[in-house]
Design a protein around this motif. Structure first.
Motif, PDB file in Angstrom:
ATOM      1  N   TRP A  86       8.580  -5.487   6.779  1.00 45.67           N
ATOM      2  CA  TRP A  86       7.479  -4.956   5.976  1.00 45.67           C
ATOM      3  C   TRP A  86       6.618  -4.010   6.794  1.00 45.67           C
ATOM      4  O   TRP A  86       6.193  -2.965   6.308  1.00 45.67           O
ATOM      5  CB  TRP A  86       6.621  -6.085   5.405  1.00 45.67           C
ATOM      6  N   SER A  87       6.355  -4.379   8.044  1.00 47.58           N
ATOM      7  CA  SER A  87       5.485  -3.517   8.853  1.00 47.58           C
ATOM      8  C   SER A  87       6.194  -2.227   9.273  1.00 47.58           C
ATOM      9  O   SER A  87       5.566  -1.184   9.399  1.00 47.58           O
ATOM     10  CB  SER A  87       4.976  -4.262  10.087  1.00 47.58           C
ATOM     11  N   ALA A  90       7.544  -0.492   5.364  1.00 46.83           N
ATOM     12  CA  ALA A  90       6.495  -0.293   4.347  1.00 46.83           C
ATOM     13  C   ALA A  90       7.021  -0.367   2.918  1.00 46.83           C
ATOM     14  O   ALA A  90       6.675   0.447   2.073  1.00 46.83           O
ATOM     15  CB  ALA A  90       5.774   1.035   4.600  1.00 46.83           C
TER      16      ALA A  90
END
Length: 111
Positions: A86-87, A90
């Protein structure tokens, strides 16, 4: 025979469970101390007793903690990988290379 001084247990646990965190090892040590009433570093741990079951199949607190940690570790690994993805991605589609990179970040020792 079948005993080990309490002060030697952390090194043995680190060798047997090299991937466990300090917090996980401390939880195992606390369970061991509870099971064996280890009040000093010189106390003798009867390690074979840690693996015994009673007539109802109940095990020591130490073995219960080992089992619990073993069940939680894969889930925690997946959660950490998801957070890394996720980081870094995105929310966009993830390629195999990005997934492998996330795994390498979470666990650099994985091949």
């Amino acid at each position: 025979e079948g005993t080990l001084k309490r002060k030697g247990v952390p090194a043995v646990l680190r060798k047997v469970f090299p991937t466990k965190s300090d917090a996980q090892l401390n939880a195992l040590l606390q369970a061991l101390d509870r099971d064996q009433l280890c009040l000093s570093p010189e106390a003798l741990v009867r390690y074979a007793d840690l693996f015994k079951e009673d007539r109802d199949g109940n095990t020591s607190t130490f073995i219960q903690r080992v089992r619990e940690q073993g069940l939680l570790e894969p889930r925690d690994f997946v959660i950490q990988c998801e957070l890394e993805l996720w980081s870094s991605c995105a929310g966009s589609p993830v390629s195999a290379e990005q997934a492998m990179a996330a795994i390498s970040v979470v666990d650099p020792k994985k091949p």
